[in-house]
Design a protein around this motif. Sequence first.
Motif, PDB file in Angstrom:
ATOM      1  N   PRO A 237     103.877  20.787  39.689  1.00 33.86           N
ATOM      2  CA  PRO A 237     103.134  19.829  38.861  1.00 33.86           C
ATOM      3  C   PRO A 237     101.667  19.689  39.289  1.00 33.86           C
ATOM      4  CG  PRO A 237     105.309  18.968  39.340  1.00 33.86           C
ATOM      5  CD  PRO A 237     105.154  20.238  40.159  1.00 33.86           C
ATOM      6  N   ALA A 238     101.402  19.785  40.575  1.00 30.71           N
ATOM      7  CA  ALA A 238     100.022  19.677  41.065  1.00 30.71           C
ATOM      8  C   ALA A 238      99.161  20.846  40.580  1.00 30.71           C
ATOM      9  CB  ALA A 238     100.000  19.611  42.590  1.00 30.71           C
TER      10      ALA A 238
ATOM     11  N   VAL B 284      99.775  22.357  37.566  1.00 30.21           N
ATOM     12  CA  VAL B 284      99.692  22.172  36.120  1.00 30.21           C
ATOM     13  C   VAL B 284      98.668  21.092  35.757  1.00 30.21           C
ATOM     14  CG1 VAL B 284     101.000  21.460  34.073  1.00 30.21           C
ATOM     15  CG2 VAL B 284     102.034  23.004  35.734  1.00 30.21           C
ATOM     16  N   SER B 285      98.567  20.057  36.559  1.00 34.26           N
ATOM     17  CA  SER B 285      97.689  18.919  36.237  1.00 34.26           C
ATOM     18  C   SER B 285      96.245  19.307  35.949  1.00 34.26           C
ATOM     19  CB  SER B 285      97.762  17.860  37.333  1.00 34.26           C
ATOM     20  OG  SER B 285      99.031  17.243  37.282  1.00 34.26           O
ATOM     21  N   PRO B 286      95.589  20.127  36.774  1.00 34.92           N
ATOM     22  CA  PRO B 286      94.207  20.510  36.450  1.00 34.92           C
ATOM     23  C   PRO B 286      94.098  21.299  35.142  1.00 34.92           C
ATOM     24  CG  PRO B 286      94.737  21.132  38.716  1.00 34.92           C
ATOM     25  CD  PRO B 286      95.993  20.642  38.075  1.00 34.92           C
ATOM     26  N   LEU B 287      95.103  22.125  34.852  1.00 34.59           N
ATOM     27  CA  LEU B 287      95.112  22.860  33.584  1.00 34.59           C
ATOM     28  C   LEU B 287      95.169  21.883  32.416  1.00 34.59           C
ATOM     29  CD1 LEU B 287      97.765  25.617  34.435  1.00 34.59           C
ATOM     30  CD2 LEU B 287      95.308  25.962  34.177  1.00 34.59           C
ATOM     31  N   LEU B 288      96.024  20.884  32.539  1.00 39.70           N
ATOM     32  CA  LEU B 288      96.167  19.883  31.475  1.00 39.70           C
ATOM     33  C   LEU B 288      94.886  19.084  31.288  1.00 39.70           C
ATOM     34  CD1 LEU B 288      99.780  18.604  32.209  1.00 39.70           C
ATOM     35  CD2 LEU B 288      99.049  20.290  30.494  1.00 39.70           C
ATOM     36  N   LYS B 289      94.233  18.758  32.398  1.00 47.23           N
ATOM     37  CA  LYS B 289      92.978  17.996  32.306  1.00 47.23           C
ATOM     38  C   LYS B 289      91.924  18.786  31.534  1.00 47.23           C
ATOM     39  CE  LYS B 289      93.596  15.207  36.425  1.00 47.23           C
ATOM     40  NZ  LYS B 289      93.223  14.956  37.810  1.00 47.23           N
TER      41      LYS B 289
ATOM     42  N   SER C  80     106.471  17.311  34.286  1.00 48.29           N
ATOM     43  CA  SER C  80     107.466  17.983  35.137  1.00 48.29           C
ATOM     44  C   SER C  80     108.253  19.036  34.353  1.00 48.29           C
ATOM     45  CB  SER C  80     108.406  16.975  35.793  1.00 48.29           C
ATOM     46  OG  SER C  80     109.074  16.207  34.828  1.00 48.29           O
ATOM     47  N   GLU C  81     108.581  18.762  33.092  1.00 42.70           N
ATOM     48  CA  GLU C  81     109.266  19.769  32.267  1.00 42.70           C
ATOM     49  C   GLU C  81     108.382  20.994  32.070  1.00 42.70           C
ATOM     50  OE1 GLU C  81     111.990  16.953  29.328  1.00 42.70           O
ATOM     51  OE2 GLU C  81     109.871  17.276  28.855  1.00 42.70           O
ATOM     52  N   LEU C  82     107.118  20.749  31.802  1.00 41.08           N
ATOM     53  CA  LEU C  82     106.164  21.836  31.599  1.00 41.08           C
ATOM     54  C   LEU C  82     106.019  22.666  32.872  1.00 41.08           C
ATOM     55  CD1 LEU C  82     104.191  23.093  29.578  1.00 41.08           C
ATOM     56  CD2 LEU C  82     102.512  21.406  30.284  1.00 41.08           C
ATOM     57  N   ALA C  83     105.886  21.999  34.000  1.00 42.14           N
ATOM     58  CA  ALA C  83     105.757  22.702  35.283  1.00 42.14           C
ATOM     59  C   ALA C  83     106.997  23.558  35.557  1.00 42.14           C
ATOM     60  CB  ALA C  83     105.527  21.699  36.413  1.00 42.14           C
ATOM     61  N   GLU C  84     108.166  22.992  35.302  1.00 43.15           N
ATOM     62  CA  GLU C  84     109.410  23.735  35.527  1.00 43.15           C
ATOM     63  C   GLU C  84     109.492  24.944  34.603  1.00 43.15           C
ATOM     64  OE1 GLU C  84     114.181  22.963  35.008  1.00 43.15           O
ATOM     65  OE2 GLU C  84     112.932  21.271  35.627  1.00 43.15           O
ATOM     66  N   MET C  85     109.128  24.747  33.346  1.00 40.98           N
ATOM     67  CA  MET C  85     109.168  25.834  32.371  1.00 40.98           C
ATOM     68  C   MET C  85     108.239  26.986  32.776  1.00 40.98           C
ATOM     69  SD  MET C  85     108.588  25.314  28.319  1.00 40.98           S
ATOM     70  CE  MET C  85     109.882  24.090  28.286  1.00 40.98           C
TER      71      MET C  85
END
Length: 161
Positions: free
Chosen positions: A75-76, A78-83, A65-70
């Motif tokens: 968040p949905a 950001v999740s595929p990018l993180l995966k 959530s911090e990463l998404a906000e930044m």
Amino acid sequence: MGHLADEEQQLDNPLALEHQVCFSLAVASRMVIGLYRPVLSPLGLTHPQYLVMLALWQFEPLSVSELAEMLELEPATVSPLLKRLEAADLLVRERTPDNERRLTVSLTGKGRELRARAEAVPARMMERLGLDVQELQDLNTTLQQVISKAVQAHGDTDERS
């Protein structure tokens, strides 16, 4: 004289495409991100993945959530990018022991090592854009002002709805 003629033309046709800030921002965004592609490709990163890595290189560990906000993303999104970055062994996502719902994102050794290669990206982009440091700083300042005003306008709109 030419400047006055431009202003008169804008008043005559306030919907002229070339006078729309939204059009200029959209084209500039597509063009600049397109220039990043061949610079980031040898690093194995897409532009959105590069933004994630920039945030982590500067502030890790971060919660999702911090990463998404930044990054001003959901968040949905950001999740595929993180995966994908986790599959490339550049980062790990772990549950926080004190809060099982909170995912923390940290760099791996490989992710930290990639930073040294990525340090060449800003200079390469200045070269590709043909802009010097001061011009880029001025542009970034102006864009940050536009973002701030847009965030403020969104807040004002939300309050009235």
